[in-house]
Design a protein around this motif. Structure first.
Motif, PDB file in Angstrom:
ATOM      1  N   UNK A 114     -59.415 -28.685  -1.696  1.00  0.00           N
ATOM      2  CA  UNK A 114     -60.772 -28.673  -1.271  1.00  0.00           C
ATOM      3  C   UNK A 114     -61.206 -27.387  -0.504  1.00  0.00           C
ATOM      4  N   UNK A 115     -62.326 -27.140  -0.529  1.00  0.00           N
ATOM      5  CA  UNK A 115     -62.922 -26.029   0.152  1.00  0.00           C
ATOM      6  C   UNK A 115     -63.435 -26.400   1.360  1.00  0.00           C
ATOM      7  N   UNK A 116     -63.107 -26.212   2.416  1.00  0.00           N
ATOM      8  CA  UNK A 116     -63.643 -26.453   4.037  1.00  0.00           C
ATOM      9  C   UNK A 116     -64.787 -25.656   4.355  1.00  0.00           C
ATOM     10  N   UNK A 117     -64.757 -24.349   4.129  1.00  0.00           N
ATOM     11  CA  UNK A 117     -65.922 -23.375   4.355  1.00  0.00           C
ATOM     12  C   UNK A 117     -65.677 -22.265   3.544  1.00  0.00           C
ATOM     13  N   UNK A 118     -67.044 -21.483   3.538  1.00  0.00           N
ATOM     14  CA  UNK A 118     -67.048 -20.407   2.628  1.00  0.00           C
ATOM     15  C   UNK A 118     -67.790 -19.290   3.473  1.00  0.00           C
ATOM     16  N   UNK A 119     -67.294 -17.877   3.490  1.00  0.00           N
ATOM     17  CA  UNK A 119     -67.530 -17.003   4.239  1.00  0.00           C
ATOM     18  C   UNK A 119     -67.898 -15.682   3.309  1.00  0.00           C
ATOM     19  N   UNK A 120     -69.072 -15.121   3.590  1.00  0.00           N
ATOM     20  CA  UNK A 120     -69.330 -13.793   2.980  1.00  0.00           C
ATOM     21  C   UNK A 120     -69.048 -12.606   4.085  1.00  0.00           C
ATOM     22  N   UNK A 121     -68.326 -11.707   3.865  1.00  0.00           N
ATOM     23  CA  UNK A 121     -68.187 -10.511   4.982  1.00  0.00           C
ATOM     24  C   UNK A 121     -69.116  -9.358   4.735  1.00  0.00           C
ATOM     25  N   UNK A 122     -69.126  -8.403   5.497  1.00  0.00           N
ATOM     26  CA  UNK A 122     -69.841  -7.202   5.543  1.00  0.00           C
ATOM     27  C   UNK A 122     -69.635  -6.394   4.229  1.00  0.00           C
ATOM     28  N   UNK A 123     -68.827  -6.606   3.555  1.00  0.00           N
ATOM     29  CA  UNK A 123     -68.494  -5.664   2.236  1.00  0.00           C
ATOM     30  C   UNK A 123     -68.849  -6.589   1.086  1.00  0.00           C
ATOM     31  N   UNK A 124     -69.402  -8.032   1.317  1.00  0.00           N
ATOM     32  CA  UNK A 124     -69.756  -8.818  -0.166  1.00  0.00           C
ATOM     33  C   UNK A 124     -68.630  -9.515  -0.369  1.00  0.00           C
ATOM     34  N   UNK A 125     -67.504  -9.523   0.373  1.00  0.00           N
ATOM     35  CA  UNK A 125     -66.482 -10.341  -0.164  1.00  0.00           C
ATOM     36  C   UNK A 125     -66.463 -11.784   0.127  1.00  0.00           C
ATOM     37  N   UNK A 126     -66.337 -12.649  -0.918  1.00  0.00           N
ATOM     38  CA  UNK A 126     -66.449 -14.044  -0.560  1.00  0.00           C
ATOM     39  C   UNK A 126     -64.864 -14.836  -0.146  1.00  0.00           C
ATOM     40  N   UNK A 127     -64.640 -15.332   0.881  1.00  0.00           N
ATOM     41  CA  UNK A 127     -63.387 -15.836   1.448  1.00  0.00           C
ATOM     42  C   UNK A 127     -63.798 -17.529   1.388  1.00  0.00           C
TER      43      UNK A 127
END
Length: 182
Positions: A114-127
């Motif tokens: 499962x995915x607990x959290x989604x993050x977008x950094x300053x370069x537009x990369x999705x974590x």
């Protein structure tokens, strides 16, 4: 971890660790970084020789883990080979599941639950933060990720990339950390 690796650790428990020779880029590619490559420049500016041998990659995947400091390594028999990370310990591949959120599988072939959290950094990369840990979404799978965002299944929060290793307790460059402590 492979049984042969566990046996080698018992037989030779004091083999020195290896630093800076293995790297994982943001697309899930492994690279060997010999002394010449390391002298030319740091990872990821200088990546080294990409590991193409499928059985070697599978062996690395089965014996890939983190230590108590969050430094990721490949246990190569009795020797621990620390890994330089470009972005995160995992690179996620996404797989469509009808109208549901995409299935998430690591570059090592292990499925996240499962995915607990989604993050977008300053370069537009999705974590994505999952039960396995933090990883970056492979660039080829951003279309599936965008669909999940548009459907409201994932709601990425903005974060500075430098915050991710602190928040998720992983080390981008174990070699640099080791050199600073030496």
């Amino acid at each position: 971890m492979d049984e042969i690796v566990k046996a080698a650790l018992k037989k030779w428990p004091n083999v020195p660790h290896c630093w800076g020779w293995l790297a994982l880029d943001a697309r899930g590619n492994w690279s060997m970084r010999d002394e010449r490559v390391q002298r030319v420049g740091p990872f990821p500016q200088v990546k080294g020789s990409r590991i193409l041998h499928e059985k070697l990659r599978e062996f690395i995947h089965r014996n890939y883990a983190a230590d108590e400091r969050g430094a990721w390594f490949f246990q190569n028999g009795p020797q621990r080979v620390y890994v330089e990370l470009e972005a995160a310990p995992f690179v996620w591949r996404l797989h469509a599941q009808g109208d549901g959120a995409p299935a998430v599988t690591s570059h090592t072939g292990v499925a996240a639950q499962g995915v607990d959290a989604t993050w977008l950094d300053e370069q537009g990369r999705l974590f994505l933060a999952t039960d396995l840990g933090l990883g970056i979404v492979h660039t080829l799978d951003m279309g599936l990720a965008a669909d999940a965002v548009e459907r409201g299944q994932w709601a990425p929060q903005e974060i500075a990339f430098a915050e991710l290793p602190r928040r998720y307790r992983y080390v981008l460059s174990p070699a640099a950390q080791h050199a600073a402590q030496a």
